[in-house]
Design an enzyme around this catalytic site. Structure first.
Site, PDB file in Angstrom:
ATOM      1  CG  ASP A  80      -0.211   0.212   2.518  1.00 48.06           C
ATOM      2  OD1 ASP A  80       0.705  -0.567   2.811  1.00 48.06           O
ATOM      3  OD2 ASP A  80      -0.553   1.158   3.262  1.00 48.06           O
ATOM      4  CD  GLU A 477       4.157   5.252   4.883  1.00 49.31           C
ATOM      5  OE1 GLU A 477       4.233   4.018   4.794  1.00 49.31           O
ATOM      6  OE2 GLU A 477       3.713   5.825   5.901  1.00 49.31           O
TER       7      GLU A 477
END
Length: 625
Positions: A80, A477
């Site tokens: 993910d 991120e």
């Protein structure tokens, strides 16, 4: 990895501070380059056996035993974000949004030469989702868990963390997960309808089953898969996903049942009640409201028109709030960026910008304006605002920083991402241990050894500030669902509108095959979700009249303990002769005349020759004797 988000609307707040750097001068952006790079990012997130045409060369095979402990093949799919966990809910949302992007702007992608790459990105996700749905009322929603994964800092190729698989079923339901996965399958079935009709029908079969599962056995998925609660909690519940899935089922099937479902359940499930200022992997209301508004403007509402009008009111509330023209507006930074939360804020920016873009085109096609509390707004203003958000991401901001890795000259160098921050296994195959990765690579104050091209990171804070540090996971991120909506916007900005009426079905062009140089080793091994495995490899190649031809050998193996009969295979993207199978009048392929069945553990081989990359071979049907 996702952080829990609040299920609430936001008041308008404009932070004015002294000493902010002047806004970077706007410049023309190369949206085509940005589109290419944003699609490339998905190849860096791949799990499983990587194909020969893999373009992100620093990645290797990983997660090759996923699902084995649970007796199911869960190899493949996407990680993910910067970790090595496969979370079903955001992965399915990613697939839905990539498919929606292609559906609206596939022609523009085709013109830029990126359509085949975008469709490959979708199929990498749907191939996994098919595996994750082995029975009508069983769906695997996670492989690995965030707790053990976060304890380690390892390349995907070196993983020593838990690879347990977690599922929902009728005794442990998850309507939000099943509903989003149904939406993903339905949306993807539309984009493969012309190029791979057999695969499209397979996706739609799964979508039918998953919608039925989600609606009949209701419950929140994180009450069944509790390990997901810390990372992807379903704060909004499952009502929005049921409506979202119904909208995509109608779009894929034109079945009035799903249209009536939206009409009958609009009030009770919140579609006509919730006025939202966010859209993302958890909260889908603004998305379904936008889709239903499209149905209404296209004249498809029928007797549901009054209810659909209420959906549209809420869709327009969302659009107006983003533009700052509503009674309750989204917060923006001093530099003009939509700001929802400090952790991975750009996910909300790209998803909101996508809705603004498509709604602008819907209004243009209908010859209508947006109606806000401050007055009428031209469709072009929505697109202009969406463009401003994309331009901010690409570098037109107070820091003059591109938040797409590899785009521009000033972008994040220390991305919070295990694979990019550790030397490639192709360069140094020495094992990186769980805690050793933290000591050697995570704490390293230097640029990543591997460029995570195209990744959209979390982005700046409420004051346009950004710290490029690997341990700053809130800002550095990336995530797949940051990029997925961006594909459509970038294609639209790069290719223009070209006079398309977005309220009419837009025929997605068949992607032209991309010539690649196959290697003389296995090209692909696809263990089918049932007991059949298909392996292809290149056996030889030669040049004739300036064109390179390849001979491919395909092995079909019966992995079950029973005999297979009545096998039907789909072979698409085939541009030459095939030997070893019998072709039926319907166009599918079956056993050759000298073979009537395939015993357990046995294989058959067929070969074909053409001047392109491997054909797509999949199982259409079979019986077990």
């Amino acid at each position: 990895m996702g952080k829990l988000v609040g299920f609430c609307s936001m008041a308008s707040t404009l932070f004015l501070i002294m000493g902010v750097l002047p806004l970077a001068l706007a410049r023309g952006h190369d949206y085509g380059e940005a589109l290419s790079k944003s699609i490339l990012f998905f190849e860096a997130q791949r799990s499983g056996y990587l194909p020969d045409n893999q373009r992100v060369k620093w990645r290797g095979n990983s997660g090759l035993f996923d699902g084995k402990a649970n007796g199911v093949d869960l190899v493949g799919g996407y990680y993910d974000a910067g970790d090595n966990v496969k979370f079903g809910l955001p992965m399915a949302f990613t697939v839905t949004m990539m498919s929606w992007s292609i559906m609206e702007y596939g022609n523009q992608m085709g013109a830029s030469g990126e359509l085949s790459h975008a469709m490959d990105a979708v199929k990498w996700g749907t191939d996994y989702l098919i595996k994750a749905h082995p029975e009508p009322h069983v769906l695997y929603g996670e492989v690995g868990d965030g707790n053990t994964d976060h304890y380690c800092w390892q390349r995907p190729e070196d993983m020593t963390t838990s690879r347990n698989a977690y599922r929902i079923d009728q005794n442990n339901p998850g309507s939000d997960l099943a509903g989003e996965t149904a939406a993903a399958m339905a949306a993807a079935s539309i984009i493969f309808r012309r190029s791979n009709p057999t695969y499209s029908r397979e996706l739609l079969t799964h979508a039918y089953q998953l919608f039925d599962f989600a609606d009949k056995y209701r419950g929140k998925y994180d009450s069944s898969i509790t390990v997901a609660q810390k990372y992807y909690r379903s704060v909004s519940g499952y009502a929005d996903e049921l409506l979202w899935a119904a909208a995509w089922m109608y779009k894929a099937t034109s079945n009035e049942y799903y249209l009536d479902y939206l009409g009958k359940n609009g009030d009770v499930l919140g579609g006509t009640g919730w006025a939202m200022t966010e859209f993302g992997w958890d909260v889908k209301y603004a998305g379904v409201q936008t889709l239903v508004a499209k149905f209404l403007m296209a004249g498809n509402a029928g007797g549901n028109a009054p209810v659909f009008g209420k959906y549209q009111e809420k869709a327009e509330f969302f659009m107006c709030s983003c533009l700052g023209k509503s009674s309750q507006n989204v917060q923006t930074t001093p530099g003009g960026l939509i700001f929802r939360q400090r952790w991975n804020n750009l996910q909300f920016v790209t998803s909101a910008s996508f809705l603004l873009t498509v709604y602008s085109d819907y209004l243009t096609s209908a010859g209508k304006n947006l109606h806000c509390s401050s007055g009428a707004v031209a469709p072009s203003e929505l697109l202009s605002f969406a463009k401003s958000q994309v331009d901010y991401i690409l570098g037109d901001n107070p820091r003059a920083t591109s938040y797409m890795v590899g785009y521009g000259s000033n972008y994040p160098q220390q991305v919070h991402h295990r694979g990019s921050s550790i030397v490639s296994v192709k360069v140094n195959p020495s094992f990186v241990s769980c805690r050793g990765g933290y000591a050697t690579w995570f704490s390293r104050k230097a640029s990543d050894p591997n460029l995570l091209t195209g990744a959209i990171v979390g982005g700046p804070d409420a004051y346009d500030n950004f710290a490029d540090h690997r341990d700053n996971y809130e800002q550095t991120e990336p995530a797949t669902y940051n990029n997925a909506p961006l594909l459509g916007i970038l294609a639209r900005l790069h290719g223009g509108h070209n006079g398309y009426n977005q309220l009419l079905p837009v025929e997605i062009p068949v992607a032209k095959p991309i010539a690649v140089q196959p290697k003389p080793n296995p090209v692909k091994e696809t263990p089918f979700s049932a007991p059949i495995a298909i392996e292809q490899k290149t056996t030889t190649s030669w040049v004739a009249n300036g064109k390179t031809y390849y001979r491919y050998s395909t092995i079909v193996t019966n992995k079950s303990g029973k005999t297979i009969k009545n096998l039907n295979l789909s072979v698409s993207k085939l541009y030459g002769p095939l030997w070893g199978l019998a072709k039926s009048v319907s166009g599918s392929y079956g056993f050759p005349t000298w073979v009537s069945s395939l015993p357990a553990g046995k294989s058959i081989e067929f070969v074909y020759i053409h001047s392109s990359s491997p054909a797509e071979v999949s199982v259409s049907s079979y019986t077990l004797a």
